[in-house]
Write a protein that holds these residues in place. Structure first.
Motif, PDB file in Angstrom:
ATOM      1  N   GLU A   1       0.843  -1.199   0.000  1.00  0.00           N
ATOM      2  CA  GLU A   1       0.000   0.000   0.000  1.00  0.00           C
ATOM      3  C   GLU A   1       0.872   1.240   0.000  1.00  0.00           C
ATOM      4  O   GLU A   1       1.963   1.249   0.576  1.00  0.00           O
ATOM      5  N   ILE A   2       0.389   2.319  -0.627  1.00  0.00           N
ATOM      6  CA  ILE A   2       1.134   3.579  -0.647  1.00  0.00           C
ATOM      7  C   ILE A   2       0.234   4.702  -0.146  1.00  0.00           C
ATOM      8  O   ILE A   2      -0.975   4.709  -0.391  1.00  0.00           O
ATOM      9  N   ASN A   3       0.802   5.644   0.608  1.00  0.00           N
ATOM     10  CA  ASN A   3       0.045   6.768   1.140  1.00  0.00           C
ATOM     11  C   ASN A   3       0.846   8.053   0.991  1.00  0.00           C
ATOM     12  O   ASN A   3       2.054   8.031   0.732  1.00  0.00           O
ATOM     13  N   LEU A   4       0.157   9.171   1.180  1.00  0.00           N
ATOM     14  CA  LEU A   4       0.807  10.468   1.190  1.00  0.00           C
ATOM     15  C   LEU A   4       1.746  10.553   2.383  1.00  0.00           C
ATOM     16  O   LEU A   4       1.543   9.862   3.384  1.00  0.00           O
ATOM     17  N   PRO A   5       2.779  11.417   2.305  1.00  0.00           N
ATOM     18  CA  PRO A   5       3.637  11.611   3.479  1.00  0.00           C
ATOM     19  C   PRO A   5       2.811  12.153   4.636  1.00  0.00           C
ATOM     20  O   PRO A   5       1.839  12.895   4.453  1.00  0.00           O
ATOM     21  N   SER A   6       3.211  11.788   5.858  1.00  0.00           N
ATOM     22  CA  SER A   6       2.403  12.082   7.047  1.00  0.00           C
ATOM     23  C   SER A   6       2.135  13.573   7.244  1.00  0.00           C
ATOM     24  O   SER A   6       1.071  13.954   7.736  1.00  0.00           O
TER      25      SER A   6
ATOM     26  N   PHE B   1      -1.162  15.217   6.232  1.00  0.00           N
ATOM     27  CA  PHE B   1      -2.372  14.954   6.993  1.00  0.00           C
ATOM     28  C   PHE B   1      -2.491  15.883   8.201  1.00  0.00           C
ATOM     29  O   PHE B   1      -3.467  15.820   8.938  1.00  0.00           O
ATOM     30  N   ASP B   2      -1.487  16.755   8.409  1.00  0.00           N
ATOM     31  CA  ASP B   2      -1.521  17.676   9.540  1.00  0.00           C
ATOM     32  C   ASP B   2      -2.638  18.696   9.355  1.00  0.00           C
ATOM     33  O   ASP B   2      -2.947  19.128   8.237  1.00  0.00           O
ATOM     34  N   ASP B   3      -3.218  19.154  10.468  1.00  0.00           N
ATOM     35  CA  ASP B   3      -4.326  20.113  10.423  1.00  0.00           C
ATOM     36  C   ASP B   3      -3.940  21.414   9.755  1.00  0.00           C
ATOM     37  O   ASP B   3      -4.782  22.073   9.137  1.00  0.00           O
ATOM     38  N   GLU B   4      -2.676  21.809   9.874  1.00  0.00           N
ATOM     39  CA  GLU B   4      -2.277  23.109   9.331  1.00  0.00           C
ATOM     40  C   GLU B   4      -2.379  23.147   7.814  1.00  0.00           C
ATOM     41  O   GLU B   4      -2.360  24.208   7.214  1.00  0.00           O
ATOM     42  N   TYR B   5      -2.470  21.980   7.177  1.00  0.00           N
ATOM     43  CA  TYR B   5      -2.606  21.942   5.726  1.00  0.00           C
ATOM     44  C   TYR B   5      -4.052  21.680   5.303  1.00  0.00           C
ATOM     45  O   TYR B   5      -4.343  21.534   4.134  1.00  0.00           O
ATOM     46  N   ALA B   6      -4.977  21.638   6.278  1.00  0.00           N
ATOM     47  CA  ALA B   6      -6.348  21.245   5.979  1.00  0.00           C
ATOM     48  C   ALA B   6      -7.125  22.366   5.311  1.00  0.00           C
ATOM     49  O   ALA B   6      -8.023  22.108   4.494  1.00  0.00           O
TER      50      ALA B   6
END
Length: 275
Positions: A257-262, A265-270
Protein backbone atom coordinates in the motif's frame (compact mmCIF):
# COMPACT_ATOMS: atom_id res chain seq x y z
CA UNK A 1 45.96 -12.77 -4.23
CA UNK A 2 47.54 -10.84 -1.39
CA UNK A 3 48.39 -12.99 1.63
CA UNK A 4 46.69 -12.46 4.99
CA UNK A 5 48.32 -9.85 7.19
CA UNK A 6 48.91 -6.14 7.77
CA UNK A 7 50.37 -3.92 5.06
CA UNK A 8 51.72 -0.40 5.49
CA UNK A 9 52.39 1.91 2.56
CA UNK A 10 50.33 -0.10 0.08
CA UNK A 11 49.06 2.03 -2.80
CA UNK A 12 45.34 2.53 -3.38
CA UNK A 13 45.72 0.91 -6.79
CA UNK A 14 47.28 -2.26 -5.36
CA UNK A 15 44.74 -2.45 -2.55
CA UNK A 16 41.70 -2.06 -4.81
CA UNK A 17 43.12 -4.43 -7.44
CA UNK A 18 42.93 -7.36 -5.03
CA UNK A 19 39.66 -9.28 -5.34
CA UNK A 20 39.10 -9.75 -1.61
CA UNK A 21 35.76 -8.45 -0.29
CA UNK A 22 35.74 -4.94 1.19
CA UNK A 23 33.24 -3.09 3.35
CA UNK A 24 31.72 -1.30 0.35
CA UNK A 25 30.49 -4.62 -1.04
CA UNK A 26 29.19 -5.73 2.35
CA UNK A 27 27.28 -2.46 2.83
CA UNK A 28 25.80 -2.71 -0.66
CA UNK A 29 24.62 -6.31 -0.37
CA UNK A 30 23.09 -5.57 3.03
CA UNK A 31 20.40 -3.74 1.02
CA UNK A 32 20.03 -6.48 -1.60
CA UNK A 33 22.15 -8.53 -4.03
CA UNK A 34 20.94 -6.29 -6.85
CA UNK A 35 22.27 -3.24 -5.04
CA UNK A 36 25.75 -4.77 -5.15
CA UNK A 37 25.80 -6.32 -8.60
CA UNK A 38 23.81 -3.72 -10.57
CA UNK A 39 24.68 -0.43 -8.90
CA UNK A 40 28.37 0.14 -9.53
CA UNK A 41 29.81 3.33 -8.06
CA UNK A 42 31.34 5.54 -10.76
CA UNK A 43 32.80 8.35 -8.68
CA UNK A 44 31.75 11.96 -8.22
CA UNK A 45 33.16 15.40 -7.55
CA UNK A 46 32.35 15.19 -3.82
CA UNK A 47 33.93 11.71 -3.67
CA UNK A 48 37.10 13.10 -5.25
CA UNK A 49 37.19 15.92 -2.70
CA UNK A 50 36.76 13.29 0.01
CA UNK A 51 39.79 11.43 -1.37
CA UNK A 52 41.80 14.64 -1.33
CA UNK A 53 40.82 15.39 2.27
CA UNK A 54 41.83 11.89 3.31
CA UNK A 55 45.25 12.43 1.82
CA UNK A 56 45.63 15.96 3.21
CA UNK A 57 44.71 14.93 6.76
CA UNK A 58 46.16 11.42 6.91
CA UNK A 59 49.07 11.41 4.45
CA UNK A 60 50.20 15.00 3.87
CA UNK A 61 53.35 13.84 2.06
CA UNK A 62 51.22 11.88 -0.43
CA UNK A 63 48.88 14.86 -0.78
CA UNK A 64 51.81 17.15 -1.56
CA UNK A 65 53.25 14.74 -4.10
CA UNK A 66 50.18 13.43 -5.91
CA UNK A 67 47.57 16.20 -5.83
CA UNK A 68 47.42 19.53 -7.66
CA UNK A 69 45.41 22.50 -6.41
CA UNK A 70 45.29 25.40 -8.85
CA UNK A 71 42.80 28.11 -7.97
CA UNK A 72 43.74 30.10 -11.08
CA UNK A 73 42.24 27.46 -13.38
CA UNK A 74 38.53 28.14 -13.82
CA UNK A 75 37.55 25.42 -16.28
CA UNK A 76 38.59 21.90 -17.21
CA UNK A 77 38.32 22.91 -20.84
CA UNK A 78 41.41 25.12 -20.57
CA UNK A 79 44.71 24.29 -22.27
CA UNK A 80 46.48 24.40 -18.90
CA UNK A 81 44.19 21.76 -17.44
CA UNK A 82 44.48 19.51 -20.48
CA UNK A 83 48.24 19.88 -20.27
CA UNK A 84 48.18 18.53 -16.70
CA UNK A 85 46.17 15.53 -17.87
CA UNK A 86 48.50 14.84 -20.78
CA UNK A 87 51.46 14.97 -18.39
CA UNK A 88 50.09 11.92 -16.60
CA UNK A 89 48.27 13.51 -13.67
CA UNK A 90 45.12 11.71 -12.55
CA UNK A 91 42.04 13.75 -13.36
CA UNK A 92 40.54 12.96 -9.93
CA UNK A 93 43.66 14.41 -8.27
CA UNK A 94 43.41 17.84 -9.92
CA UNK A 95 41.32 20.53 -8.25
CA UNK A 96 40.61 23.94 -9.72
CA UNK A 97 38.77 27.19 -8.99
CA UNK A 98 36.45 27.11 -5.98
CA UNK A 99 37.32 23.44 -5.30
CA UNK A 100 40.68 24.61 -3.98
CA UNK A 101 39.09 26.88 -1.36
CA UNK A 102 36.75 24.05 -0.33
CA UNK A 103 39.67 21.70 0.34
CA UNK A 104 41.72 24.36 2.11
CA UNK A 105 38.80 25.37 4.33
CA UNK A 106 38.06 21.74 5.21
CA UNK A 107 41.65 21.18 6.25
CA UNK A 108 41.71 24.41 8.29
CA UNK A 109 38.42 23.53 9.99
CA UNK A 110 39.65 20.07 10.95
CA UNK A 111 42.60 21.64 12.75
CA UNK A 112 40.17 23.46 15.05
CA UNK A 113 38.85 20.18 16.45
CA UNK A 114 40.90 19.39 19.56
CA UNK A 115 39.73 15.78 19.82
CA UNK A 116 40.67 15.07 16.20
CA UNK A 117 44.04 16.77 16.53
CA UNK A 118 44.71 14.86 19.75
CA UNK A 119 44.04 11.56 17.99
CA UNK A 120 46.21 12.50 15.02
CA UNK A 121 48.93 13.64 17.42
CA UNK A 122 49.33 10.17 18.93
CA UNK A 123 51.77 7.75 17.34
CA UNK A 124 50.17 5.47 14.82
CA UNK A 125 49.79 4.60 11.14
CA UNK A 126 47.52 5.91 8.39
CA UNK A 127 46.05 3.94 5.47
CA UNK A 128 46.65 0.54 7.05
CA UNK A 129 45.56 -2.33 4.79
CA UNK A 130 44.55 -5.71 6.20
CA UNK A 131 43.69 -8.98 4.45
CA UNK A 132 42.25 -12.15 5.95
CA UNK A 133 39.84 -15.05 5.44
CA UNK A 134 36.44 -15.20 7.13
CA UNK A 135 36.26 -18.44 9.16
CA UNK A 136 32.46 -18.50 8.89
CA UNK A 137 32.13 -18.18 5.10
CA UNK A 138 35.60 -18.82 3.71
CA UNK A 139 35.45 -15.48 1.87
CA UNK A 140 38.61 -13.43 1.44
CA UNK A 141 38.20 -10.08 3.23
CA UNK A 142 40.08 -6.80 3.17
CA UNK A 143 39.83 -3.36 4.73
CA UNK A 144 41.88 -0.18 4.72
CA UNK A 145 41.89 1.75 7.99
CA UNK A 146 42.21 5.51 7.71
CA UNK A 147 44.14 5.68 10.97
CA UNK A 148 45.08 3.32 13.80
CA UNK A 149 46.56 4.85 16.93
CA UNK A 150 49.19 2.94 18.88
CA UNK A 151 47.83 4.17 22.21
CA UNK A 152 44.10 4.87 21.77
CA UNK A 153 41.82 1.80 21.74
CA UNK A 154 39.82 2.54 18.60
CA UNK A 155 40.41 3.11 14.87
CA UNK A 156 39.47 6.39 13.17
CA UNK A 157 37.64 6.88 9.89
CA UNK A 158 37.41 10.27 8.15
CA UNK A 159 34.12 11.09 6.43
CA UNK A 160 33.47 14.06 4.17
CA UNK A 161 29.80 15.01 4.58
CA UNK A 162 27.22 17.71 3.93
CA UNK A 163 25.97 17.97 7.51
CA UNK A 164 28.18 17.17 10.50
CA UNK A 165 25.48 17.90 13.10
CA UNK A 166 24.30 14.94 15.16
CA UNK A 167 20.96 14.85 13.36
CA UNK A 168 22.48 15.29 9.91
CA UNK A 169 25.31 12.81 10.30
CA UNK A 170 23.07 10.20 11.94
CA UNK A 171 20.94 10.29 8.79
CA UNK A 172 24.03 9.75 6.64
CA UNK A 173 25.14 7.10 9.13
CA UNK A 174 22.02 5.08 8.43
CA UNK A 175 21.81 5.83 4.70
CA UNK A 176 25.38 4.72 4.01
CA UNK A 177 25.39 1.88 6.56
CA UNK A 178 28.41 3.14 8.50
CA UNK A 179 27.49 0.83 11.41
CA UNK A 180 28.12 -2.14 9.10
CA UNK A 181 31.43 -0.64 8.01
CA UNK A 182 32.54 -0.22 11.64
CA UNK A 183 31.57 -3.80 12.49
CA UNK A 184 33.32 -5.13 9.38
CA UNK A 185 36.55 -3.26 10.12
CA UNK A 186 36.62 -4.44 13.72
CA UNK A 187 35.91 -8.00 12.56
CA UNK A 188 38.85 -7.94 10.15
CA UNK A 189 41.04 -6.32 12.82
CA UNK A 190 40.26 -9.16 15.24
CA UNK A 191 40.90 -11.86 12.63
CA UNK A 192 44.25 -10.34 11.63
CA UNK A 193 45.61 -9.15 14.99
CA UNK A 194 43.57 -10.98 17.65
CA UNK A 195 42.54 -7.62 19.15
CA UNK A 196 38.89 -7.61 20.26
CA UNK A 197 38.08 -3.88 19.91
CA UNK A 198 34.54 -2.67 20.65
CA UNK A 199 34.79 1.00 19.66
CA UNK A 200 35.10 2.86 16.39
CA UNK A 201 35.31 6.59 15.71
CA UNK A 202 34.16 8.63 12.73
CA UNK A 203 35.46 12.15 12.08
CA UNK A 204 32.72 13.92 10.15
CA UNK A 205 33.97 16.96 8.20
CA UNK A 206 31.55 19.12 6.24
CA UNK A 207 32.44 19.87 2.61
CA UNK A 208 30.59 23.19 2.49
CA UNK A 209 30.45 26.32 4.62
CA UNK A 210 30.67 26.68 7.57
CA UNK A 211 32.76 23.44 7.37
CA UNK A 212 31.72 22.11 10.77
CA UNK A 213 33.14 18.85 12.05
CA UNK A 214 32.71 16.40 14.90
CA UNK A 215 34.21 13.21 16.34
CA UNK A 216 31.50 10.55 16.65
CA UNK A 217 31.92 7.30 18.60
CA UNK A 218 29.56 4.53 17.55
CA UNK A 219 27.08 3.42 20.19
CA UNK A 220 26.98 -0.15 21.49
CA UNK A 221 23.53 -0.90 20.09
CA UNK A 222 24.44 0.44 16.65
CA UNK A 223 27.65 -1.58 16.59
CA UNK A 224 25.84 -4.76 17.63
CA UNK A 225 23.26 -4.24 14.89
CA UNK A 226 26.13 -3.64 12.48
CA UNK A 227 27.68 -6.98 13.47
CA UNK A 228 24.43 -8.86 12.88
CA UNK A 229 23.84 -7.22 9.50
CA UNK A 230 27.47 -7.73 8.51
CA UNK A 231 27.38 -11.47 9.19
CA UNK A 232 24.05 -11.77 7.39
CA UNK A 233 25.54 -9.89 4.43
CA UNK A 234 28.59 -12.15 4.32
CA UNK A 235 26.29 -15.17 4.21
CA UNK A 236 24.19 -13.56 1.45
CA UNK A 237 27.29 -12.80 -0.58
CA UNK A 238 28.54 -16.36 -0.28
CA UNK A 239 25.18 -17.69 -1.47
CA UNK A 240 25.29 -15.34 -4.47
CA UNK A 241 28.82 -16.39 -5.38
CA UNK A 242 27.87 -20.08 -5.13
CA UNK A 243 24.73 -19.56 -7.22
CA UNK A 244 22.26 -20.31 -4.43
CA UNK A 245 20.78 -16.82 -4.55
CA UNK A 246 19.81 -14.79 -7.63
CA UNK A 247 22.00 -11.70 -8.01
CA UNK A 248 18.92 -9.87 -9.33
CA UNK A 249 17.16 -10.29 -5.98
CA UNK A 250 15.96 -6.89 -4.82
CA UNK A 251 15.08 -5.43 -8.23
CA UNK A 252 11.39 -6.36 -8.10
CA UNK A 253 10.07 -4.98 -4.82
CA UNK A 254 7.14 -6.48 -2.95
CA UNK A 255 3.72 -4.97 -3.71
CA UNK A 256 2.36 -2.82 -0.89
CA UNK A 257 0.00 0.00 0.00
CA UNK A 258 1.13 3.58 -0.65
CA UNK A 259 0.05 6.77 1.14
CA UNK A 260 0.81 10.47 1.19
CA UNK A 261 3.64 11.61 3.48
CA UNK A 262 2.40 12.08 7.05
CA UNK A 263 2.90 15.87 7.08
CA UNK A 264 0.14 16.26 4.47
CA UNK A 265 -2.37 14.95 6.99
CA UNK A 266 -1.52 17.68 9.54
CA UNK A 267 -4.33 20.11 10.42
CA UNK A 268 -2.28 23.11 9.33
CA UNK A 269 -2.61 21.94 5.73
CA UNK A 270 -6.35 21.25 5.98
CA UNK A 271 -7.63 24.74 5.12
CA UNK A 272 -7.01 26.33 1.76
CA UNK A 273 -5.64 29.87 1.95
CA UNK A 274 -6.90 32.53 -0.47
CA UNK A 275 -4.78 35.60 -1.12
Amino acid sequence: MIESGIYYGMSNEEYHADEAIGSTSIKAISVSPANLYFNKFKGSKSANIGTAIHAALLEPDVFEREFILDESLKTRASKEYKSLISSGMKEEHIFIGSEVETINRMVEASQLNEDFMYYMGTSGKSEVSMFTTCPETGLRLKCRFDRISDSLPYPLDVKSCQDASERGFSQAFGKYHYHIQAAFYLYVLKLVTGRDVNQFCFFAQENKAPYRNCMYYIGDDSLELGRKEMMRSLSTLKRCIEGELDKRDGIALQSSEINLPSYMFDDEYADEVYL
